[in-house]
Each structure stands twice: as C-alpha cells, then as structure tokens.
Design a protein around this motif. Structure first.
Motif, PDB file in Angstrom:
ATOM      1  N   UNK A   1       0.446  -1.097  -0.111  1.00 48.86           N
ATOM      2  CA  UNK A   1      -0.082   0.003   0.365  1.00 48.86           C
ATOM      3  C   UNK A   1       0.590   1.159   0.204  1.00 48.86           C
ATOM      4  N   UNK A   2       2.172   1.160   0.983  1.00 47.39           N
ATOM      5  CA  UNK A   2       2.795   2.525   0.380  1.00 47.39           C
ATOM      6  C   UNK A   2       3.865   2.689  -0.760  1.00 47.39           C
ATOM      7  N   UNK A   3       4.035   1.561  -0.958  1.00 48.64           N
ATOM      8  CA  UNK A   3       5.358   1.181  -2.817  1.00 48.64           C
ATOM      9  C   UNK A   3       3.839   1.377  -3.685  1.00 48.64           C
ATOM     10  N   UNK A   4       2.430   1.485  -3.735  1.00 46.05           N
ATOM     11  CA  UNK A   4       1.956   1.888  -5.176  1.00 46.05           C
ATOM     12  C   UNK A   4       1.327   3.271  -4.999  1.00 46.05           C
ATOM     13  N   UNK A   5       1.794   4.524  -3.901  1.00 45.72           N
ATOM     14  CA  UNK A   5       1.595   5.593  -3.921  1.00 45.72           C
ATOM     15  C   UNK A   5       2.936   6.124  -3.342  1.00 45.72           C
ATOM     16  N   UNK A   6       3.917   5.533  -3.798  1.00 45.63           N
ATOM     17  CA  UNK A   6       5.438   6.556  -3.409  1.00 45.63           C
ATOM     18  C   UNK A   6       5.609   7.601  -4.464  1.00 45.63           C
ATOM     19  N   UNK A   7       6.698   8.273  -4.152  1.00 45.65           N
ATOM     20  CA  UNK A   7       6.250   9.520  -5.012  1.00 45.65           C
ATOM     21  C   UNK A   7       6.820   8.454  -6.223  1.00 45.65           C
TER      22      UNK A   7
ATOM     23  N   UNK B   1     -10.982   6.406  -1.423  1.00 41.61           N
ATOM     24  CA  UNK B   1      -9.289   6.394  -0.914  1.00 41.61           C
ATOM     25  C   UNK B   1      -8.986   4.582  -1.358  1.00 41.61           C
ATOM     26  N   UNK B   2     -10.020   3.731  -1.207  1.00 38.63           N
ATOM     27  CA  UNK B   2     -10.493   2.600  -1.473  1.00 38.63           C
ATOM     28  C   UNK B   2     -10.183   1.999  -3.070  1.00 38.63           C
ATOM     29  N   UNK B   3     -10.861   2.810  -3.638  1.00 38.33           N
ATOM     30  CA  UNK B   3     -10.844   3.016  -4.964  1.00 38.33           C
ATOM     31  C   UNK B   3      -9.942   3.325  -5.728  1.00 38.33           C
ATOM     32  N   UNK B   4      -9.358   3.950  -5.370  1.00 35.41           N
ATOM     33  CA  UNK B   4      -7.582   4.686  -5.840  1.00 35.41           C
ATOM     34  C   UNK B   4      -7.052   2.872  -5.608  1.00 35.41           C
ATOM     35  N   UNK B   5      -6.745   2.765  -3.951  1.00 35.46           N
ATOM     36  CA  UNK B   5      -5.297   1.750  -4.375  1.00 35.46           C
ATOM     37  C   UNK B   5      -5.348   0.367  -3.854  1.00 35.46           C
ATOM     38  N   UNK B   6      -6.767   0.637  -3.679  1.00 36.85           N
ATOM     39  CA  UNK B   6      -6.878  -1.313  -3.868  1.00 36.85           C
ATOM     40  C   UNK B   6      -6.477  -1.657  -5.590  1.00 36.85           C
TER      41      UNK B   6
ATOM     42  N   UNK C   1      -3.080  -2.110  -4.811  1.00 36.06           N
ATOM     43  CA  UNK C   1      -2.856  -3.256  -4.226  1.00 36.06           C
ATOM     44  C   UNK C   1      -2.857  -4.262  -5.079  1.00 36.06           C
ATOM     45  N   UNK C   2      -4.064  -4.666  -5.447  1.00 34.54           N
ATOM     46  CA  UNK C   2      -4.305  -6.199  -5.764  1.00 34.54           C
ATOM     47  C   UNK C   2      -3.532  -6.713  -6.480  1.00 34.54           C
ATOM     48  N   UNK C   3      -2.893  -5.969  -8.058  1.00 35.45           N
ATOM     49  CA  UNK C   3      -2.705  -5.956  -9.267  1.00 35.45           C
ATOM     50  C   UNK C   3      -0.941  -6.604  -8.949  1.00 35.45           C
TER      51      UNK C   3
ATOM     52  N   UNK D   1     -13.314  -6.253   3.739  1.00 37.18           N
ATOM     53  CA  UNK D   1     -13.735  -6.732   2.026  1.00 37.18           C
ATOM     54  C   UNK D   1     -13.761  -7.815   1.403  1.00 37.18           C
ATOM     55  N   UNK D   2     -14.082  -8.990   2.299  1.00 33.56           N
ATOM     56  CA  UNK D   2     -14.456 -10.320   2.313  1.00 33.56           C
ATOM     57  C   UNK D   2     -13.467 -11.143   1.613  1.00 33.56           C
ATOM     58  N   UNK D   3     -12.892 -10.638   1.864  1.00 26.01           N
ATOM     59  CA  UNK D   3     -11.342 -12.033   1.064  1.00 26.01           C
ATOM     60  C   UNK D   3     -10.758 -13.772   1.778  1.00 26.01           C
ATOM     61  N   UNK D   4     -11.523 -13.829   2.872  1.00 24.62           N
ATOM     62  CA  UNK D   4     -11.904 -15.064   3.504  1.00 24.62           C
ATOM     63  C   UNK D   4     -11.810 -15.843   2.866  1.00 24.62           C
ATOM     64  N   UNK D   5     -11.874 -15.952   1.314  1.00 27.35           N
ATOM     65  CA  UNK D   5     -12.353 -16.818   0.509  1.00 27.35           C
ATOM     66  C   UNK D   5     -11.990 -17.594   0.046  1.00 27.35           C
ATOM     67  N   UNK D   6     -10.386 -16.389  -0.398  1.00 29.76           N
ATOM     68  CA  UNK D   6      -9.522 -16.386  -1.590  1.00 29.76           C
ATOM     69  C   UNK D   6      -8.048 -16.981  -0.826  1.00 29.76           C
ATOM     70  N   UNK D   7      -7.892 -17.423   0.440  1.00 26.92           N
ATOM     71  CA  UNK D   7      -6.383 -18.739   0.868  1.00 26.92           C
ATOM     72  C   UNK D   7      -7.475 -19.847   1.376  1.00 26.92           C
ATOM     73  N   UNK D   8      -6.367 -20.640   1.564  1.00 23.30           N
ATOM     74  CA  UNK D   8      -5.957 -22.160   1.622  1.00 23.30           C
ATOM     75  C   UNK D   8      -6.608 -22.071   3.911  1.00 23.30           C
ATOM     76  N   UNK D   9      -5.920 -20.792   4.070  1.00 22.87           N
ATOM     77  CA  UNK D   9      -6.670 -20.669   5.035  1.00 22.87           C
ATOM     78  C   UNK D   9      -6.339 -19.105   5.375  1.00 22.87           C
ATOM     79  N   UNK D  10      -7.050 -19.239   6.824  1.00 23.37           N
ATOM     80  CA  UNK D  10      -6.761 -17.265   7.198  1.00 23.37           C
ATOM     81  C   UNK D  10      -6.841 -17.890   8.656  1.00 23.37           C
TER      82      UNK D  10
END
Length: 199
Positions: free
Chosen positions: A32-38, A80-85, A88-90, A115-124
C-alpha cells in the motif's frame, strides 16, 4: 495463507516468526505504501482526489494528514480504497505468481475480513489481543489514543474476524508464548501443504 487481525494485535510479530521459518511474506501495508510512492500514478490519483493538503513538503504522501481525513469520514475512506485497492491487488497477484509451488505464502492483510477476501485463501489465520492491550501498544508506537480508537472502530470486531478464521492465535501474553503458538501453526501449515501435494 491470509494473516489478519485488528490494529495492534501483533500481526507483524507473527509474520516475522513465520518468515523465520521460511514463509514468503506479502505485506499488504508495505505494498500500500509502494503504490503511492513518489512518482507513481497511485500518488497522483490520491492527490487529485484529496488535494495538496495530503502532500508532504518533499512531495510524498502525508499519511497522517490523509489518515485524519479517511478515518473520520467513511465516504472519503471508500474513495481512497477505490484508488489504491486495485493497485494493491495487481501487485499482490504479481508477487503470488512469482512464488514457487512449495512456498508457503503468507499474505498479511489487515482488512482481509472487511473486504470479504477470506475465501481467497487456503487458510485464514487471525491474531487476537485484548482491546486495551492493543490500545496500549498503539500509544507506545506514538499513535494518540483517540486516533487508535478511531482506527479500531473502523475495523471488523473480533467476533467477525473469528468467524472467518481457520486458525486463531492469542497474542495477549508474552512473546515466547506467541512464538510457541506460531511454531505450532507453522507445523500445521507444513502438514497441510504436504497433504495437498500428496507427500
């Protein structure tokens, strides 16, 4: 594996221990920091949306100034989330694709449940600690108590996170206690990986 927990719960200590065992860490906050770096398109988009008041003197993002806006206003946070998410996902997808089949990839994602992402993982894996202890930790890091409380209030509560968890680690005790619990988790992850690979 998705690793999550409320702010101040101790996700960083857990992820550091998992990395010491050999896990590949993908840190959502770092990305998240890297995608909004200078010099990034992400920073340009945030400044276009929120104005020059969220730029520091050196042209970087003034994260405290932006935080004061978005943690006090849900509509602003969603903008903000609409811009950065998507950014970050990519980047996250790129890093996961670069991991080998034998790697245990740990995705440290504070807002996994929100963000409702729990189903994207083998383990949470959810890291928990009592709210007063979390507030004390955040104050010790220099975050004023009222700002810490606002950030905690903006996140899912323990019950909601626990409902999404396959594994829960209690971080209300000492660091050696936490390390011992994470060591058990690591052995469980190795067993799951080997079973899935038919070893």
């Amino acid at each position: 594996m998705g690793l999550t927990g409320g702010i101040g719960s101790g996700k960083s200590a857990v992820s550091a221990r998992l990395v010491a065992h050999g896990a590949v860490l993908i840190d959502a906050d770092q990305i998240a920091r890297e995608v909004v770096a200078v010099g990034t398109a992400g920073l340009e988009a945030v400044l276009a949306e929120f104005g020059p008041g969220v730029a520091a003197a050196d042209g970087s993002l003034d994260r405290p100034a932006l935080g004061r806006i978005v943690f006090a206003d849900e509509a602003a946070r969603r903008r903000l989330e609409a811009i950065v998410h998507p950014l970050i996902q990519a980047e996250t997808a790129r890093r996961i694709a670069n991991a080998s089949a034998d790697d245990i990839v740990v995705h440290d994602i504070p807002l996994l449940v929100e963000v409702g992402a729990q189903n994207a993982y083998d383990v949470v894996l959810v890291v928990e600690a009592p709210s007063e202890l979390r507030l004390d930790r955040l104050e010790a890091r220099g975050l004023p108590r009222e700002q810490a409380q606002a950030r905690m209030a903006a996140q899912a509560d323990d019950a909601r996170r626990r409902a999404a968890a396959d594994l829960v680690v209690d971080n209300g005790g000492s660091l050696p206690d936490l390390d011992a619990r994470v060591d058990e988790v690591w052995q469980a992850l190795l067993a799951r990986r080997d079973a899935a690979a038919g070893h």
